[in-house]
Design a protein around this motif. Structure first.
Motif, short mmCIF file in Angstrom:
data_model
loop_
_atom_site.label_atom_id
_atom_site.label_comp_id
_atom_site.label_asym_id
_atom_site.label_seq_id
_atom_site.Cartn_x
_atom_site.Cartn_y
_atom_site.Cartn_z
N GLU A 57 1.30 3.25 9.79
CA GLU A 57 1.41 4.17 8.72
C GLU A 57 0.62 5.27 8.73
O GLU A 57 0.98 6.46 7.97
CB GLU A 57 1.04 3.12 7.50
N LEU A 58 -0.50 5.23 9.10
CA LEU A 58 -1.55 6.41 9.13
C LEU A 58 -0.75 7.68 9.78
O LEU A 58 -0.80 8.71 9.54
CB LEU A 58 -2.93 6.13 9.72
N PHE A 59 -0.10 7.15 11.06
CA PHE A 59 0.47 8.22 11.85
C PHE A 59 1.51 8.81 11.13
O PHE A 59 1.85 10.13 10.84
CB PHE A 59 0.98 7.68 13.20
N PHE A 94 6.13 2.11 1.98
CA PHE A 94 6.29 1.05 3.30
C PHE A 94 4.96 0.60 3.55
O PHE A 94 4.95 -0.64 3.76
CB PHE A 94 6.51 2.00 4.40
N ALA A 95 3.92 1.39 3.18
CA ALA A 95 2.39 0.48 3.28
C ALA A 95 2.42 -0.48 2.22
O ALA A 95 1.64 -1.40 2.63
CB ALA A 95 1.44 1.74 3.10
N LYS A 96 2.91 -0.37 1.47
CA LYS A 96 2.81 -1.51 0.34
C LYS A 96 3.24 -2.79 0.90
O LYS A 96 2.81 -3.95 0.48
CB LYS A 96 3.30 -1.24 -1.17
N VAL A 97 4.56 -2.71 1.50
CA VAL A 97 5.08 -3.78 2.16
C VAL A 97 4.50 -4.06 3.43
O VAL A 97 4.33 -5.53 3.62
CB VAL A 97 6.81 -3.57 2.50
N GLU A 102 -6.43 -5.23 1.20
CA GLU A 102 -7.76 -4.55 1.54
C GLU A 102 -7.18 -3.13 2.39
O GLU A 102 -7.63 -2.05 1.82
CB GLU A 102 -8.88 -5.28 2.43
N GLU A 103 -6.22 -3.32 3.46
CA GLU A 103 -5.98 -2.06 4.09
C GLU A 103 -5.18 -1.38 3.14
O GLU A 103 -5.12 0.01 3.16
CB GLU A 103 -5.28 -2.50 5.37
N PHE A 104 -4.34 -1.79 2.23
CA PHE A 104 -3.58 -0.91 1.35
C PHE A 104 -4.30 -0.28 0.54
O PHE A 104 -3.98 0.81 0.12
CB PHE A 104 -2.36 -1.95 0.61
N LEU A 110 -6.50 7.38 0.40
CA LEU A 110 -5.88 8.47 1.35
C LEU A 110 -4.78 9.01 0.83
O LEU A 110 -4.70 10.54 0.69
CB LEU A 110 -5.93 7.97 2.85
N PHE A 111 -3.73 8.31 0.61
CA PHE A 111 -2.47 8.86 0.07
C PHE A 111 -2.70 9.71 -1.23
O PHE A 111 -2.00 10.83 -1.01
CB PHE A 111 -1.35 7.80 -0.19
#
Length: 210
Positions: A57-59, A94-97, A102-104, A110-111
């Motif tokens: 997701e970061l990429f 997509f990150a939410k899924v 904690e990572e989200f 950042l988003f």
């Protein structure tokens, strides 16, 4: 043409890129396509989601930001319309899924910093297709790493998209793409072209293909 920045969105296999190509040709538009093939974490993610979701997701966020910043903020003397096959907010959806809580939360921080710099499309075309149709399209385009995507994952992405669209006032053409064939059926493409020839209020506007 009433709209100068159009974005097409939808689940994996919904037909976003096909429609984007056709609209770009129709309007002689600048075309912005997601460069997913350049993400080295994508095949690894489908093999081991827990280990590779965060770098994946970061990429994607970094690449989408770079691409949209370069293209949307640069004037194109030869094209008055820009068409993209993804919305930058796709990063967050997509990150939410894909990410644990904690990572989200970290990803979301950042988003939000980056998202403030982005230009929103004037209109969003959302292609909504049932999971069975999505799986059929995924098999047809035959990307090896996509062939084992479970139905449950596609359902989760679908629900996240539709929830986002309902919660935000972005001007959206919500297209029933259950039987969509934009390449083979001229009436389907014409329905989209006719829809883009009209003015809309903010919110969702449902489009049924003939």
């Amino acid at each position: 043409m009433k709209y100068h920045y159009i974005t097409i969105e939808g689940n994996i296999g919904a037909g976003k890129t096909t429609l984007a190509h056709l609209l770009a040709k129709q309007y002689n538009a600048r075309l912005v396509l997601e460069e997913f093939a350049d993400n080295p974490f994508l095949p690894k993610f489908y093999e081991n989601p827990g280990q590779f979701a965060f770098p994946l997701e970061l990429f994607f966020m970094a690449e989408r930001y770079k691409q949209l910043k370069d293209l949307i903020h640069t004037k194109d003397l030869f094209h008055s319309v820009t068409i993209s096959d993804y919305l930058f907010t796709k990063c967050l959806l997509f990150a939410k899924v894909n990410l644990p809580e904690e990572e989200f939360r970290l990803y979301q921080r950042l988003f939000e910093i980056i998202h403030q710099q982005m230009i929103q499309p004037e209109i969003l075309i959302y292609l909504h297709a049932p999971v069975q149709k999505l799986q059929k399209n995924i098999r047809k385009r035959n990307r090896p790493y996509e062939q084992q995507i479970p139905d449950e994952y596609l359902f989760s992405i679908q629900e996240t998209y539709t929830h986002y669209i309902k919660q935000h006032n972005i001007k959206t053409l919500f297209v029933d793409a259950s039987n969509a064939d934009f390449l083979g059926n001229e009436k389907h493409l014409k329905a989209i072209l006719d829809a883009l020839d009209k003015e809309y209020d903010e919110g969702q506007h449902f489009i049924a293909l003939p």
